[in-house]
Motif scaffolding. Structure first.
Motif, mmCIF file in Angstrom:
data_model
loop_
_atom_site.group_PDB
_atom_site.id
_atom_site.type_symbol
_atom_site.label_atom_id
_atom_site.label_comp_id
_atom_site.label_asym_id
_atom_site.label_seq_id
_atom_site.Cartn_x
_atom_site.Cartn_y
_atom_site.Cartn_z
ATOM 1 N N THR A 1 1.000 -0.999 0.143
ATOM 2 C CA THR A 1 -0.020 0.094 0.003
ATOM 3 C C THR A 1 0.883 1.322 -0.198
ATOM 4 N N GLY A 2 2.126 1.162 0.102
ATOM 5 C CA GLY A 2 3.047 2.248 0.017
ATOM 6 C C GLY A 2 3.656 2.502 1.607
ATOM 7 N N ALA A 3 2.879 1.961 2.601
ATOM 8 C CA ALA A 3 3.090 2.370 3.933
ATOM 9 C C ALA A 3 4.615 1.958 4.561
ATOM 10 N N ASP A 4 5.234 2.842 5.138
ATOM 11 C CA ASP A 4 6.483 2.360 5.781
ATOM 12 C C ASP A 4 6.239 1.263 6.696
ATOM 13 N N ILE A 5 7.204 0.122 6.973
ATOM 14 C CA ILE A 5 6.985 -0.947 7.722
ATOM 15 C C ILE A 5 8.095 -1.218 8.668
ATOM 16 N N PRO A 6 7.979 -1.530 9.669
ATOM 17 C CA PRO A 6 9.316 -1.859 10.644
ATOM 18 C C PRO A 6 10.302 -2.538 9.768
ATOM 19 N N HIS A 7 11.496 -2.343 10.219
ATOM 20 C CA HIS A 7 12.897 -3.159 9.539
ATOM 21 C C HIS A 7 14.109 -2.738 10.321
ATOM 22 N N ASP A 8 15.276 -3.262 9.963
ATOM 23 C CA ASP A 8 16.475 -2.909 10.542
ATOM 24 C C ASP A 8 17.430 -2.970 9.580
ATOM 25 N N VAL A 9 18.423 -2.175 9.498
ATOM 26 C CA VAL A 9 19.701 -2.352 8.660
ATOM 27 C C VAL A 9 20.859 -2.776 9.667
ATOM 28 N N MET A 10 21.241 -4.029 9.605
ATOM 29 C CA MET A 10 22.077 -4.534 10.788
ATOM 30 C C MET A 10 23.244 -5.380 9.777
ATOM 31 N N PHE A 11 24.218 -5.654 10.666
ATOM 32 C CA PHE A 11 25.327 -6.406 10.071
ATOM 33 C C PHE A 11 24.821 -8.040 9.852
ATOM 34 N N ALA A 12 25.748 -8.465 8.859
ATOM 35 C CA ALA A 12 24.915 -10.007 8.598
ATOM 36 C C ALA A 12 25.321 -10.908 9.614
ATOM 37 N N PHE A 13 26.268 -10.828 10.274
ATOM 38 C CA PHE A 13 26.484 -11.640 11.419
ATOM 39 C C PHE A 13 25.315 -11.561 12.572
ATOM 40 N N ALA A 14 24.866 -10.490 12.771
ATOM 41 C CA ALA A 14 23.954 -10.237 13.905
ATOM 42 C C ALA A 14 22.540 -10.944 13.333
ATOM 43 N N PHE A 15 22.346 -10.706 12.247
ATOM 44 C CA PHE A 15 21.183 -11.298 11.611
ATOM 45 C C PHE A 15 21.257 -12.685 11.925
ATOM 46 N N HIS A 16 22.459 -13.448 11.466
ATOM 47 C CA HIS A 16 22.288 -14.863 11.552
ATOM 48 C C HIS A 16 22.297 -15.525 12.863
ATOM 49 N N ALA A 17 22.968 -14.402 13.985
ATOM 50 C CA ALA A 17 23.017 -14.941 15.387
ATOM 51 C C ALA A 17 21.478 -15.024 15.810
ATOM 52 N N PHE A 18 20.779 -13.994 15.768
ATOM 53 C CA PHE A 18 19.526 -13.925 16.138
ATOM 54 C C PHE A 18 18.351 -14.632 15.370
ATOM 55 N N TRP A 19 18.785 -14.906 14.092
ATOM 56 C CA TRP A 19 17.729 -15.643 13.064
ATOM 57 C C TRP A 19 18.505 -16.744 12.538
ATOM 58 N N PRO A 20 19.078 -17.730 13.010
ATOM 59 C CA PRO A 20 19.717 -18.549 12.531
ATOM 60 C C PRO A 20 19.048 -19.611 11.459
ATOM 61 N N GLU A 21 17.519 -19.365 11.437
ATOM 62 C CA GLU A 21 17.004 -20.228 10.331
ATOM 63 C C GLU A 21 16.235 -19.025 9.700
ATOM 64 N N GLY A 22 16.582 -17.932 9.366
ATOM 65 C CA GLY A 22 16.168 -16.964 8.742
ATOM 66 C C GLY A 22 16.536 -17.079 7.328
ATOM 67 N N GLU A 23 15.769 -16.528 6.364
ATOM 68 C CA GLU A 23 15.813 -16.639 4.873
ATOM 69 C C GLU A 23 16.776 -15.471 4.467
ATOM 70 N N TRP A 24 17.700 -15.807 3.413
ATOM 71 C CA TRP A 24 18.664 -14.811 2.868
ATOM 72 C C TRP A 24 18.069 -14.549 1.477
ATOM 73 N N MET A 25 17.710 -13.442 1.335
ATOM 74 C CA MET A 25 17.275 -13.002 0.119
ATOM 75 C C MET A 25 18.247 -12.453 -1.011
ATOM 76 N N LEU A 26 18.693 -13.602 -1.828
ATOM 77 C CA LEU A 26 20.079 -13.151 -2.101
ATOM 78 C C LEU A 26 19.862 -13.154 -3.983
ATOM 79 N N GLY A 27 18.474 -13.360 -4.140
ATOM 80 C CA GLY A 27 17.992 -12.986 -5.635
ATOM 81 C C GLY A 27 18.768 -14.000 -6.868
ATOM 82 N N ASP A 28 19.115 -15.212 -6.090
ATOM 83 C CA ASP A 28 19.578 -16.303 -7.099
ATOM 84 C C ASP A 28 18.643 -17.405 -7.535
ATOM 85 N N GLY A 29 17.513 -17.387 -6.983
ATOM 86 C CA GLY A 29 16.520 -18.301 -7.348
ATOM 87 C C GLY A 29 15.152 -17.950 -7.964
#
Length: 320
Positions: free
Chosen positions: A292-320
């Motif tokens: 709808t164009g509305a801003d949504i919550p997000h964070d810009v963090m370092f990759a190691f921190a994402f992996h530490a807190f979301w070890p099963e998280g999805e990496w959006m690499l655009g390769d598939g």
């Protein structure tokens, strides 16, 4: 890397690992029988409780009165419908990490963890009470552990969740705010406000973590490194449990995936590069919106921190 470690050591002092018996003497009102984490995952970053002083009741000036900020300096932008926009400069958050404020009747905590590059704004209303947050001096996965002054529970900043004490497993509501350059904010909001310089003597505008985001090893971090050969200190845009590498976004300019549109624009300086924040290397600004164009919550963090807190998280690499 040796120079970076020296600078960080001067700022953070010598880290110490978990010592619950000592913690109980320092934190007599914290219920250490309640926790969702292994105490051995928590270490001291050096400063004691409130050694990094959070800002309470900040003051503001009009955009046109601000003469200290460089055009490319990062700010955290809070734009609530019907309220005068506010900018919280990272030059202040680098030294204070938390600002407790109220905007339009909503009590908020604007937070920034330099070691994770994580800037998140939370609603301070929890279970019928308004909490006031401070910096505990503790780290977990190199991320700031906050505490609230009302129950003295400990909170993990990156995930906005209570991890020790009465508020264990309670989640804070994350608000849709973002980091952008002072020029972007002030151009869009000529009648907006900007947080005034706090009264605490600090070298505001200077970066005590010189060269940190160009290093290969996170500071005070013993966890797994990211998969897919992603460098530990590459910035990623986290939305929920998905992460988009900033390297990919800066090449494309905009992507629409998984129900969100993420746009990247040049012009925002890194807060963790050169000795002066203004004039440091350009990492660009991110906006994340829904369909709808509305801003949504997000964070810009370092990759190691994402992996530490979301070890099963999805990496959006655009390769598939």
């Amino acid at each position: 890397m040796r120079a970076i470690a020296l600078i960080l050591a001067l700022v953070l002092a010598i880290p110490a690992y978990a010592n619950p018996d000592q913690w109980r003497r320092e934190w007599p009102n914290t219920d250490f029988t309640m926790t969702s984490v292994d105490f051995n995952s928590i270490m001291s970053g050096g400063p004691p409780r409130d050694g990094i002083p959070a800002v309470n009741d900040p003051t503001f000036i009009d955009v046109h009165q601000e003469i200290r900020l460089g055009a490319d300096e990062p700010v955290v932008t809070v734009e609530f419908e019907g309220e005068q926009p506010r900018a919280y400069p990272i030059r202040y958050l680098t030294w204070h990490e938390i600002v407790n404020d109220e905007v339009g009747g909503i009590p908020i905590a604007v937070t920034f963890c330099p070691l994770c590059n994580s800037a998140i704004t939370f609603d301070r209303r929890v279970e019928g009470q308004v909490l006031t947050f401070g910096v505990s001096g503790k780290l977990r996965n190199s991320d700031m552990v906050m505490y609230d002054r009302e129950t003295e529970s400990w909170w993990q900043q990156a995930i906005g969740r209570g991890i020790v004490g009465e508020m264990t497993d309670v989640d804070l509501v994350t608000l849709p705010t973002w980091m952008e350059s002072w020029e972007e904010y002030s151009t869009r909001n000529p009648d907006g406000l900007v947080m005034n310089e706090p009264g605490t003597p600090r070298p505001y505008g200077r970066n005590p973590y010189v060269g940190y985001d160009s290093s290969t090893t996170p500071f005070l971090y013993n966890g797994e490194l990211p998969p897919h050969d992603i460098p530990a200190l590459v910035r990623v845009v986290r939305v929920g449990d998905r992460a988009w590498p900033l390297t990919r976004l800066s090449e494309l300019g905009e992507v629409t995936e998984a129900g969100v549109t993420i746009s990247w624009n040049a012009g925002q300086a890194s807060a963790l590069d050169g000795p002066s924040i203004s004039g440091s290397r350009d990492v660009g600004s991110i906006r994340v919106r829904d369909d709808t164009g509305a801003d949504i919550p997000h964070d810009v963090m370092f990759a190691f921190a994402f992996h530490a807190f979301w070890p099963e998280g999805e990496w959006m690499l655009g390769d598939g």
